[in-house]
Design an enzyme around this catalytic site. Structure first.
Site, PDB file in Angstrom:
ATOM      1  N   ASP A  66      49.325  25.207  43.453  1.00  0.00           N
ATOM      2  CA  ASP A  66      48.600  26.134  42.601  1.00  0.00           C
ATOM      3  C   ASP A  66      49.030  27.601  42.751  1.00  0.00           C
ATOM      4  O   ASP A  66      49.368  28.047  43.852  1.00  0.00           O
ATOM      5  CB  ASP A  66      47.098  26.012  42.944  1.00  0.00           C
ATOM      6  N   HIS A  67      48.964  28.331  41.645  1.00  0.00           N
ATOM      7  CA  HIS A  67      49.163  29.788  41.627  1.00  0.00           C
ATOM      8  C   HIS A  67      50.419  30.267  42.349  1.00  0.00           C
ATOM      9  O   HIS A  67      50.341  31.155  43.211  1.00  0.00           O
ATOM     10  CB  HIS A  67      47.951  30.506  42.241  1.00  0.00           C
ATOM     11  N   ASP A  94      51.925  31.239  37.857  1.00  0.00           N
ATOM     12  CA  ASP A  94      50.975  32.245  37.399  1.00  0.00           C
ATOM     13  C   ASP A  94      51.641  33.616  37.294  1.00  0.00           C
ATOM     14  O   ASP A  94      51.922  34.266  38.295  1.00  0.00           O
ATOM     15  CB  ASP A  94      49.790  32.305  38.380  1.00  0.00           C
ATOM     16  N   GLU A 140      49.200  30.245  33.002  1.00  0.00           N
ATOM     17  CA  GLU A 140      47.911  30.874  32.648  1.00  0.00           C
ATOM     18  C   GLU A 140      48.151  32.033  31.702  1.00  0.00           C
ATOM     19  O   GLU A 140      49.048  32.833  31.914  1.00  0.00           O
ATOM     20  CB  GLU A 140      47.230  31.365  33.941  1.00  0.00           C
ATOM     21  N   HIS A 181      37.387  33.297  39.779  1.00  0.00           N
ATOM     22  CA  HIS A 181      37.705  32.657  41.059  1.00  0.00           C
ATOM     23  C   HIS A 181      36.667  33.081  42.090  1.00  0.00           C
ATOM     24  O   HIS A 181      36.197  34.216  42.051  1.00  0.00           O
ATOM     25  CB  HIS A 181      39.084  33.099  41.547  1.00  0.00           C
ATOM     26  N   GLY A 182      36.347  32.186  43.013  1.00  0.00           N
ATOM     27  CA  GLY A 182      35.414  32.552  44.079  1.00  0.00           C
ATOM     28  C   GLY A 182      33.981  32.640  43.580  1.00  0.00           C
ATOM     29  O   GLY A 182      33.622  32.048  42.568  1.00  0.00           O
ATOM     30  N   GLY A 206      38.323  28.433  38.518  1.00  0.00           N
ATOM     31  CA  GLY A 206      37.037  29.020  38.915  1.00  0.00           C
ATOM     32  C   GLY A 206      35.861  28.160  38.514  1.00  0.00           C
ATOM     33  O   GLY A 206      34.850  28.653  38.022  1.00  0.00           O
ATOM     34  N   ASN A 211      39.428  23.347  38.103  1.00  0.00           N
ATOM     35  CA  ASN A 211      39.762  23.604  39.512  1.00  0.00           C
ATOM     36  C   ASN A 211      38.498  23.923  40.311  1.00  0.00           C
ATOM     37  O   ASN A 211      37.716  24.789  39.913  1.00  0.00           O
ATOM     38  CB  ASN A 211      40.704  24.806  39.619  1.00  0.00           C
TER      39      ASN A 211
HETATM   40 ZN   LIG Z   1      43.034  29.687  39.796  1.00  0.00          ZN
END
Ligand SMILES: [Zn+2]
Length: 277
Positions: A79-80, A101, A131, A175-176, A204, A225
């Protein structure tokens, strides 16, 4: 069984559910994600964050083995990835999908960098998620300047120009942990889904709310995700156990149990439970 992400998401798109992409950065989390999926008869995506595991080549071999032996479809995403080198590292480690990303750089450069990595990844039989728009970090939301919502026409152009296999969209998730209540732009998601034919991804997922998540699946999201809520649930399981005396020997099984319970919950919310074929 190990499957290509587009193959997995093709069914999700057709039937209006989403496959959970669950944080998998070591043996414990990878096994927990697969166990939850096997118990729910759900397809699953193991989601390893960039630099999430220090020995990525070994980890890649291990999760490939887990995926092959699993009773449900499993795809593997690195990821990312934020640099060329990191994306190549993911390919070499054996992930069958990398997320590239470049959502924070100007459009033209974003396209150029993603396109180059798509060509390399496809030559290695690896798929690519990218993205457009930008999903912010740590409680930012659609009102924050750090976030940029996806523009439907631009998303269509981006997919055509880069040839990416799946597209993460920014429709108000973060995110988070969220600062306030998440405000999702379902109208925007509908417009993107009408134009873009590749599977759409929501980053997120944690803290977004069950109802919101279920609605995004019905409106075209095929992959969600989830990281924060799984870790939080593992931590809470540990705290509520107390780990008195020799209970400490159960440290890792209890963490795993907390993770699995929440993972199974998300499979019901996203509608992927019972969809493993
Ligand atoms: Zn992400």
């Amino acid at each position: 069984m190990l499957v290509r992400i587009t193959e997995m998401l093709k069914y999700a798109k057709k039937e209006g559910y989403a496959v959970p992409a669950l944080a998998a950065v070591d043996e414990l989390t990878s096994r927990a994600a697969i166990e939850a999926a096997e118990r729910m008869k759900s397809p699953v995506i193991l989601l390893c964050m960039e630099n999430g595991n220090k020995d990525l080549c070994y980890f890649g071999k291990m999760i490939n083995d887990f995926a092959i032996r699993a009773q449900i479809p499993v795809a593997l995403v690195y990821d990312h990835t934020t640099s060329f080198e990191s994306a190549i590292k993911g390919i070499r480690a054996g992930f069958n999908c990398i997320m590239v990303d470049r959502s924070q750089i100007p459009y033209k450069e974003n396209v150029a960098q993603v396109k180059e990595l798509v060509r390399i990844a496809h030559a290695a039989n690896v798929e690519v998620e990218s993205e457009l728009g930008h999903v912010g970090m740590e409680g930012s939301d659609a009102q924050d300047s750090e976030c940029a919502l996806t523009v439907p026409d631009e998303a269509l152009k981006f997919v055509e120009e880069t040839d990416v296999d799946c597209l993460a969209v920014a429709i108000g998730t973060s995110h988070g942990v969220y600062k306030g209540k998440p405000k999702l732009r379902f109208d925007l998601l509908e417009k993107i889904a009408q134009k873009v034919t590749v599977p759409l991804v929501l980053h997120g997922g944690s803290g977004t709310g069950d109802e919101n998540l279920a609605k995004t699946c019905r409106k075209g999201i095929c992959k969600v995700n989830i990281v924060n809520d799984l870790y939080r649930s593992a931590y809470n399981a540990l705290i509520s156990d107390g780990m008195e005396g020799n209970r400490i020997y159960n440290l890792f099984p209890v963490l795993s149990k907390g993770y699995i319970e929440t993972a199974m919950h998300f499979m019901k919310v996203l509608g992927s439970a019972g969809k493993a074929i």
